[in-house]
Design a protein around this motif. Structure first.
Motif, PDB file in Angstrom:
ATOM      1  N   ARG A 358      46.099  46.595  46.574  1.00  0.00           N
ATOM      2  CA  ARG A 358      46.170  46.258  45.158  1.00  0.00           C
ATOM      3  C   ARG A 358      45.953  44.768  44.891  1.00  0.00           C
ATOM      4  O   ARG A 358      45.456  44.392  43.824  1.00  0.00           O
ATOM      5  CB  ARG A 358      47.542  46.672  44.597  1.00  0.00           C
ATOM      6  CG  ARG A 358      47.731  48.175  44.484  1.00  0.00           C
ATOM      7  CD  ARG A 358      49.211  48.544  44.365  1.00  0.00           C
ATOM      8  NE  ARG A 358      49.402  49.948  43.982  1.00  0.00           N
ATOM      9  CZ  ARG A 358      49.296  50.977  44.802  1.00  0.00           C
ATOM     10  NH1 ARG A 358      48.998  50.767  46.079  1.00  0.00           N
ATOM     11  NH2 ARG A 358      49.485  52.209  44.365  1.00  0.00           N
ATOM     12  N   THR A 359      46.359  43.935  45.826  1.00  0.00           N
ATOM     13  CA  THR A 359      46.359  42.485  45.552  1.00  0.00           C
ATOM     14  C   THR A 359      45.483  41.683  46.510  1.00  0.00           C
ATOM     15  O   THR A 359      45.155  40.524  46.222  1.00  0.00           O
ATOM     16  CB  THR A 359      47.789  41.936  45.651  1.00  0.00           C
ATOM     17  OG1 THR A 359      48.265  42.097  47.004  1.00  0.00           O
ATOM     18  CG2 THR A 359      48.724  42.670  44.698  1.00  0.00           C
ATOM     19  N   HIS A 360      45.152  42.263  47.676  1.00  0.00           N
ATOM     20  CA  HIS A 360      44.388  41.569  48.727  1.00  0.00           C
ATOM     21  C   HIS A 360      45.099  40.303  49.210  1.00  0.00           C
ATOM     22  O   HIS A 360      44.478  39.321  49.571  1.00  0.00           O
ATOM     23  CB  HIS A 360      42.976  41.232  48.240  1.00  0.00           C
ATOM     24  CG  HIS A 360      42.188  42.444  47.848  1.00  0.00           C
ATOM     25  ND1 HIS A 360      41.720  43.353  48.770  1.00  0.00           N
ATOM     26  CD2 HIS A 360      41.819  42.915  46.624  1.00  0.00           C
ATOM     27  CE1 HIS A 360      41.078  44.326  48.148  1.00  0.00           C
ATOM     28  NE2 HIS A 360      41.122  44.094  46.846  1.00  0.00           N
ATOM     29  N   HIS A 361      46.422  40.371  49.214  1.00  0.00           N
ATOM     30  CA  HIS A 361      47.254  39.280  49.721  1.00  0.00           C
ATOM     31  C   HIS A 361      48.435  39.862  50.486  1.00  0.00           C
ATOM     32  O   HIS A 361      48.924  40.952  50.168  1.00  0.00           O
ATOM     33  CB  HIS A 361      47.779  38.405  48.576  1.00  0.00           C
ATOM     34  CG  HIS A 361      46.746  37.472  48.010  1.00  0.00           C
ATOM     35  ND1 HIS A 361      46.473  36.232  48.535  1.00  0.00           N
ATOM     36  CD2 HIS A 361      45.908  37.623  46.954  1.00  0.00           C
ATOM     37  CE1 HIS A 361      45.522  35.647  47.828  1.00  0.00           C
ATOM     38  NE2 HIS A 361      45.160  36.468  46.860  1.00  0.00           N
ATOM     39  N   PRO A 456      49.417  38.231  42.793  1.00  0.00           N
ATOM     40  CA  PRO A 456      48.027  37.805  42.589  1.00  0.00           C
ATOM     41  C   PRO A 456      47.244  38.841  41.786  1.00  0.00           C
ATOM     42  O   PRO A 456      47.315  40.037  42.064  1.00  0.00           O
ATOM     43  CB  PRO A 456      47.476  37.696  44.012  1.00  0.00           C
ATOM     44  CG  PRO A 456      48.671  37.540  44.886  1.00  0.00           C
ATOM     45  CD  PRO A 456      49.764  38.323  44.219  1.00  0.00           C
ATOM     46  N   GLY A 457      46.537  38.376  40.771  1.00  0.00           N
ATOM     47  CA  GLY A 457      45.723  39.287  39.967  1.00  0.00           C
ATOM     48  C   GLY A 457      46.470  40.001  38.871  1.00  0.00           C
ATOM     49  O   GLY A 457      45.923  40.907  38.239  1.00  0.00           O
ATOM     50  N   PRO A 460      50.399  44.768  39.455  1.00  0.00           N
ATOM     51  CA  PRO A 460      49.794  45.851  40.238  1.00  0.00           C
ATOM     52  C   PRO A 460      50.338  47.212  39.812  1.00  0.00           C
ATOM     53  O   PRO A 460      51.469  47.323  39.314  1.00  0.00           O
ATOM     54  CB  PRO A 460      50.208  45.518  41.673  1.00  0.00           C
ATOM     55  CG  PRO A 460      51.466  44.728  41.530  1.00  0.00           C
ATOM     56  CD  PRO A 460      51.386  44.002  40.225  1.00  0.00           C
TER      57      PRO A 460
END
Length: 513
Positions: A358-361, A456-457, A460
Motif C-alpha cells: 500500500r505504501t512502498h515503505h 507515505p502517500g 492506506p
C-alpha cells in the motif's frame, strides 16, 4: 486408500502441480493461481487427515514407505511420519495455501515460474521433514536452496542479487562439511553391518569413538547453525528477509528456519549422543546468546521487516535451548516453539508485506497512528505482536514456557548437587529474552499503530477480505495451540521420550526415531 499412499500424495502433489503449470494459458494469471492454491489446499486436507489418523503413544514411524533406490550405496526412498516431524509437516502444509493466497498482488511478473518454484520449494521442505534415509535427507536439504535462490533473486528487492549470493554461499559452505559427515556415516554403517545403509535406524545404532563423533557433530553443527540461524552465523538472514518478496519471507521464516533445529533434533544430537553431551554447554551458550543478541538487534532497528527478521534469531534460540535441556517438557516445548514461531513470524511478514503493497515503505519513522485508518489491520497486528511476546493463551506462551520449564528442570539437579551452576545461569539469562521481546515488539506497536496518524502517500486502505482470511487462519491456529495444546503435545510425547532416551541411554539395539 492406505495412509502410506496418502503420505506419498502429500509429498508429490506439489511436483505434479509444478509440472502442470507450464501447460496453462499464457495470457492469464488466474488459472495459475487457482491451480497452485488447489494443490496446496488438497495437500493441507490430506495432512490434516493423517494428523487425525496418527496414533499417539506409539514409537517409531507411521505411514512409512521404503523402496530401494540405489541399493549398492544403501540409498532408499524411505519416508514416514513420527512425533518429531508431524507438527512441522502440518505447519508446512498450512502455510502453503496461505502463501499462494498472499502472493496474488505481490507477484506481478513471471507468475508461472514463481508458483512453480513455490510448489517445488514445498516439495523439498516436506521431503526434508519426511526423509528417513540420510542420503535422501541431504538431497532434499540441498534441493530447497534452488527454488529459494530463484524466489529471492528474481522477485526480490533492489539488493536481491547480493542477498541471494550471500544466502547461497553461507548455506553451501555448511553443506560441504555436512556432505563429508553423511559419506563417513554411510561408510561406517557399511563397515559395522556388512551392508551399505543410510537408514536413520541403522545410523542410530552405530558405536562410534568419541573423537569421531566430535568431528561429525562439528560438521553437522556448522550446517545446522547456519540454517537456524545462530550467532555468529546469522548475518545472511536479515539481508535475505529484507530483499525477499513477502511470500518468500513467509516461507523462509515459517519453515526454512526450522530445518537447522530439526536437523539437530533428528540427526545431530541422537545420532552422536556422546559428542552431543560434550557440546551441550557450548551450544546452550550460543542459544542463549542468540536469544539476547537477536532481541537487542530487533530493538534498535527502524526497518519493520528487519525487526521481525532479527526477532526470529531470538525465538529460534529458545528452540535450541529446549532441545539441549534433555527434558521431556523442554523437547516438546522446542517442537511447539518451532510451530509457534512459524505461525507468528508468517503472520507478521504477511502484515509487513500488506503494508508495503500500500505504501512502498517499511521504515518505522514514516508511520504512525495506523489504528485510526486501518483498525482491522491494527487488531491483527496487535494479536500477532502479543503472541510473539508470549501472551498466555497464545502459542508463543506455550512454546517458550515449556522450553524455560524444561531448561530449569534440566539444570536444577546439577545445581542442587553442587556439580555445576552454568546451566542454571544460562536458563536464568534466557528469561531476559522474554523481557527484551516485550520491549521491541511493544515499541514497534506503539510507533506503528498509535500516535498521530501518518503514512507515505496518505491514508492506506484497510485489509481486504482475502487478507483478513489469511490472517484469521493464522490467528486461529495460534490461539488453538495456546488455549488447548494437549492434542498436539500428546502426538509428540512418545517421540520426545524416545529422543530423550536415545540421548541419555544410547544402546546399539535401540530403534530409530
Amino acid at each position: 486408500m492406505s495412509e502410506a499412499v496418502v503420505l506419498n500424495l502429500v509429498l508429490w502433489l506439489p511436483v505434479v502441480g509444478a509440472l502442470l503449470i507450464p501447460l496453462l494459458p499464457r495470457e492469464r494469471d488466474a488459472p495459475v493461481y487457482t491451480l497452485a492454491f488447489a494443490v496446496m489446499l488438497v495437500q493441507l486436507l490430506l495432512v490434516i487427515w493423517l494428523f487425525v489418523r496418527f496414533e499417539s503413544g506409539v514409537s517409531g514411524l507411521q505411514f512409512a514407505t521404503q523402496i530401494p533406490w540405489i541399493a549398492a550405496w544403501g540409498v532408499a526412498y524411505h519416508i514416514g511420519l513420527d512425533g518429531l516431524n508431524l507438527l512441522l509437516v502440518l505447519l508446512t502444509a498450512l502455510l502453503g495455501p496461505l502463501v499462494v493466497a498472499g502472493a496474488v498482488r505481490t507477484i506481478t511478473h513471471s507468475v508461472k515460474l514463481f508458483y512453480a518454484m513455490l510448489l517445488v520449494l514445498q516439495f523439498a521442505m516436506l521431503g526434508t521433514f519426511l526423509a528417513q534415509n540420510l542420503f535422501l535427507f541431504y538431497l532434499f536439504w540441498e534441493a530447497m536452496l534452488i527454488p529459494m535462490f530463484l524466489i529471492i533473486g528474481i522477485w526480490g528487492g533492489e539488493r536481491r542479487i547480493y542477498a541471494t549470493v550471500k544466502f547461497v554461499l553461507y548455506t553451501a559452505f555448511g553443506s560441504i562439511f555436512m556432505l563429508v559427515a553423511v559419506i563417513y556415516l554411510g561408510l561406517a554403517a557399511h563397515a559395522a553391518q556388512g551392508a551399505p545403509s543410510f537408514a536413520f535406524s541403522d545410523l542410530y545404532a552405530l558405536e562410534l569413538a568419541l573423537p569421531v563423533q566430535t568431528l561429525l557433530l562439528l560438521a553437522f553443527t556448522l550446517a545446522f547453525l547456519i540454517k537456524i540461524p545462530s550467532i555468529p552465523l546469522h548475518t545472511w538472514l536479515p539481508d535475505a528477509h529484507v530483499e525477499a518478496p513477502s511470500p518468500g519471507s513467509v516461507m523462509l521464516a515459517g519453515v526454512l528456519l526450522k530445518m537447522g533445529a530439526y536437523g539437530f533434533l533428528k540427526l545431530g544430537l541422537p545420532m552422536l549422543p556422546e559428542a552431543a553431551k560434550l557440546f551441550t554447554p557450548v551450544l546452550m551458550s550460543l542459544a542463549v546468546a542468540s536469544i539476547i543478541y537477536g532481541a537487542l538487534l530487533a530493538w534498535v532497528q527502524d526497518d519493520i521487516k528487519k525487526i521481525v527478521a532479527y526477532s526470529s534469531i531470538s525465538h529460534m534460540g529458545y528452540v535450541m535451548l529446549g532441545l539441549l535441556s534433555y527434558e521431556l517438557l523442554g523437547i516438546q516445548g522446542a517442537i511447539m516453539q518451532m510451530v509457534s514461531h512459524g505461525l507468528i513470524s508468517a503472520g507478521l511478514f504477511f502484515m509487513v508485506g500488506m503494508l508495503y503493497e500500500r505504501t512502498h515503505h517499511r521504515e518505522l519513522a514514516v508511520f504512525g497512528g495506523l489504528a485510526k485508518w486501518m483498525p482491522v489491520y491494527a487488531l491483527f497486528f496487535m494479536l500477532l505482536a502479543l503472541a510473539s511476546v508470549g501472551l498466555p493463551t497464545t502459542s508463543g506462551f506455550t512454546g517458550e514456557f515449556l522450553v524455560l520449564l524444561g531448561a530449569f528442570y534440566g539444570a536444577w539437579p546439577a545445581f542442587v548437587q553442587g556439580e555445576s551452576h552454568y546451566a542454571l545461569i544460562l536458563a536464568s539469562l534466557a528469561v531476559l529474552g522474554v523481557i527484551l521481546g516485550a520491549l521491541y515488539m511493544l515499541r514497534l506497536v506503539r510507533r506503528l499503530l498509535f500516535g498521530p496518524a501518518q503514512a507515505p502517500g496518505g491514508q492506506p486502505a484497510d485489509l481486504s477480505r482475502r487478507e483478513r482470511m489469511i490472517l484469521a487462519t493464522l490467528v486461529l491456529a495460534i490461539f488453538t495451540l495456546g488455549i488447548y495444546p494437549k492434542p498436539f503435545l500428546h502426538k509428540t510425547e512418545q517421540a520426545a521420550l524416545d529422543y530423550q532416551r536415545l540421548l541419555l541411554e544410547p544402546t546399539p539395539a535401540q530403534e530409530g526415531l
